[in-house]
Design an enzyme around this catalytic site. Structure first.
Site: not given
Length: 231
Positions: A34, A66, A209, A63, A117, A61
């Site tokens: 990603k 607009d 992570r 997002k 999340t 990713d």
């Protein structure tokens, strides 16, 4: 169809850091990675082309959120990158999502972000003024994404069953916030383990992570992949 490879969130800010990370893995192993906003804004399309040249699958990713015309134009550019999955914000509305999908077509999966999340119910009510539960908000966004013709949504694993019940079993649920049992949850609020995500019906999981900051990233990736596949 469930993707057996966990998607690795490459949350780095330099090209060198990514190259060093990828060097841990055997040459020829095709990962699903990603690229988020930080990474893309720091390096740009060059990183996409580099990762594709290595044969990796890419979840971009960004997002997008607009007016429909702007998102349509942006998607026409992203389409040339030969990515495998890309995101828009469901809050942009059905018309915006539909325009993005019309441009992208079947070249890549288009999924909508519902509620992050990291968003708690208190945050959602106070900041977004959405006076429902998080789950109700997520399901509503998922239904709108389905109406717009998208392939699925990004959501917490905790909402997967509700979303599939409200849409269809083949409507994709991409779930970030995945943490192996016993690991720190960081800034995530709604998390699950790989095993729990499998059992609840997630189609893709995104892990950052716990892999990228592990002492042995390959071992961490393998353990998470095994837990995800075996369920």
């Amino acid at each position: 169809m469930r993707e057996e490879r966990p998607i690795i969130a490459l949350d780095f800010s330099s090209f060198d850091d990514v190259k060093i990370f990828l060097e841990h893995f055997p040459k020829g192993e095709k990962l699903y990675v990603k690229i988020g906003m930080e990474f893309f804004y720091a390096i740009g399309p060059e990183i996409v082309h580099y990762l594709k040249s290595l044969g990796h699958s890419i979840f971009l990713d960004l997002k997008l959120h607009d007016i429909p015309n702007t998102v349509r134009s942006a998607m026409s550019v992203l389409k040339t990158f030969e990515i495998d999955m890309v995101t828009v914000h469901a809050a942009g509305g059905v018309e915006m999502m539909r325009e993005a999908k019309n441009v992208l077509g079947d070249q890549a999966k288009l999924v909508a972000v519902t509620q992050l999340t990291s968003t708690s119910e208190e945050d959602m009510r106070n900041c977004q003024n959405i006076q429902t539960t998080v789950s109700e908000s997520v399901v509503n966004y998922a239904c709108k994404a389905k109406e717009a013709g998208l392939d699925g949504v990004v959501c917490s694993a905790q909402e997967v069953k509700l979303i599939k019940a409200a849409t269809s079993e083949d409507f994709l649920c991409v779930t970030p916030g995945i943490r192996p049992a016993g690991s720190e949850i960081g800034d995530q609020k709604r998390v699950m383990t790989p095993q729990e995500a499998h059992q609840i019906g997630s189609d893709y999981i995104v892990v950052g992570r716990p892999i990228t900051r592990a002492g042995d990233p390959v071992a961490a990736y393998r353990a998470i992949k095994t837990e995800w596949i075996d369920g």
